[in-house]
Design an enzyme around this catalytic site. Structure first.
Site, short mmCIF file in Angstrom:
data_model
loop_
_atom_site.label_atom_id
_atom_site.label_comp_id
_atom_site.label_asym_id
_atom_site.label_seq_id
_atom_site.Cartn_x
_atom_site.Cartn_y
_atom_site.Cartn_z
N HIS A 163 -9.54 14.44 2.27
CA HIS A 163 -8.65 13.39 1.82
C HIS A 163 -8.78 13.16 0.32
CE1 HIS A 163 -8.48 12.40 6.15
NE2 HIS A 163 -7.30 11.90 5.85
N HIS A 164 -7.88 12.35 -0.21
CA HIS A 164 -7.88 12.01 -1.63
C HIS A 164 -9.15 11.24 -2.01
CE1 HIS A 164 -6.79 7.84 -0.55
NE2 HIS A 164 -6.05 8.41 0.39
N GLY A 208 -10.56 8.13 10.23
CA GLY A 208 -10.26 7.72 11.61
C GLY A 208 -9.65 8.85 12.41
N THR A 209 -8.90 9.71 11.73
CA THR A 209 -8.29 10.85 12.41
C THR A 209 -9.34 11.83 12.91
OG1 THR A 209 -6.33 10.64 11.01
CG2 THR A 209 -6.64 12.74 12.16
N LYS A 257 -9.93 7.37 -0.84
CA LYS A 257 -10.09 6.94 0.55
C LYS A 257 -11.46 6.31 0.73
CE LYS A 257 -9.57 8.52 5.34
NZ LYS A 257 -8.63 7.42 5.65
N ALA A 260 -5.46 5.77 14.89
CA ALA A 260 -6.05 6.03 13.59
C ALA A 260 -5.14 6.91 12.73
CB ALA A 260 -7.41 6.72 13.76
N ASN A 261 -4.22 7.59 13.37
CA ASN A 261 -3.27 8.44 12.65
C ASN A 261 -1.95 8.40 13.40
OD1 ASN A 261 -1.76 10.86 11.78
ND2 ASN A 261 -3.62 11.37 10.68
N MET A 262 -0.88 8.04 12.71
CA MET A 262 0.42 7.88 13.34
C MET A 262 1.22 9.18 13.38
SD MET A 262 0.96 4.81 14.48
CE MET A 262 0.03 3.27 14.42
N GLY A 293 0.82 -1.20 0.00
CA GLY A 293 0.00 0.00 0.00
C GLY A 293 0.85 1.26 0.00
N THR A 327 -7.65 1.92 9.76
CA THR A 327 -8.85 2.58 10.27
C THR A 327 -10.09 1.86 9.73
OG1 THR A 327 -8.95 4.13 8.40
CG2 THR A 327 -7.70 4.82 10.35
#
Length: 240
Positions: free
Chosen positions: A133-134, A143-144, A137, A102-104, A10, A79
């Protein structure tokens, strides 16, 4: 640190594998796509210090089962988990350390902390969240965005998260509304708008490059190795 990457094919997975291979302190033990996860994991054995999953929430059962069987800590960056999949993560955390976010992004973790501070000062503030987002998605909302909303809910538990606004009527002052935009190649922008009466505050985080998620995942992996079994998140990482 020996690392198994699931979801290696991915967008984030490819960046993560490149970052691991470029760091002499890390070894990429295995790189699995979500399609061949079960087959590859069964042949890997106990040769890794941590698993990092950037595949799809549908791989949650395979990832958590393997982590528990092999007693390997796991970092989950996917997510869209169903309630059943979230329960799998919680059960896994009873056996091994699990880092779930959900977001690193460290910046997003800071955004959530700043949002909590706003609510401490302005407990009655109205909040609208806009996430962009793109166009590829899948999950809505992001999730963020949910992570940001739930951070506010910690300060104001009676708040209700509302996805968009589709009906006429007055706004509930305690609602947390999330609006999702999808277009082009947008990496990810999250804006939190607090209406505090006579003044308005805006907090915004913009991801400029997906590599930041790989950097955050590696920081999470370094943190989680050696921890006791339990469920950890970005808040724990910021305390280090």
């Amino acid at each position: 640190m020996r690392i198994i990457v699931n979801g290696a094919t991915g967008r984030i997975g490819r960046l993560l594998c490149s970052a691991i291979e470029a760091d002499p302190e890390h070894v990429l033990t295995a790189a699995c796509s979500n399609k061949d996860l079960s087959k590859k994991l069964l042949n890997i054995g106990e040769t890794a210090d941590v698993i990092i999953d950037f595949s799809n929430h549908q791989a949650t059962e395979d990832v958590t089962r393997f982590a528990m069987e092999k007693k390997i800590p796991v970092v989950i960056g996917t997510t869209g988990q169903t309630p059943e999949e979230m329960q799998m993560i919680r059960e896994c955390a009873q056996a091994v350390p699990v880092f779930f976010a959900a977001n690193m992004s460290i910046g997003v973790a800071l955004l959530c902390e700043l949002a909590k501070n706003v609510m401490r000062v302005f407990p009655a503030a109205e909040l609208e969240i806009i996430e962009c987002h793109h166009d590829q998605k899948l999950d809505v909302p992001s999730g963020t965005a949910l992570m940001c909303a739930k951070a506010v809910q910690q300060m104001r538990p009676e708040s209700k998260i509302v996805l968009g606004r589709q009906e006429q009527g007055l706004r509930d002052p305690k609602e947390i509304a999330i609006h999702s935009l999808r277009y082009g190649k947008e990496v990810g922008t999250h804006t939190m708008i607090f209406s505090c009466g006579n003044e308005t505050l805006e907090l915004c985080h913009k991801a400029e490059d997906r590599a930041l998620f790989a950097d955050g995942a590696l920081a999470a992996a370094r943190f989680i190795v050696g921890q006791a079994a339990g469920l950890y998140g970005m808040g724990h990482l910021m305390e280090v």
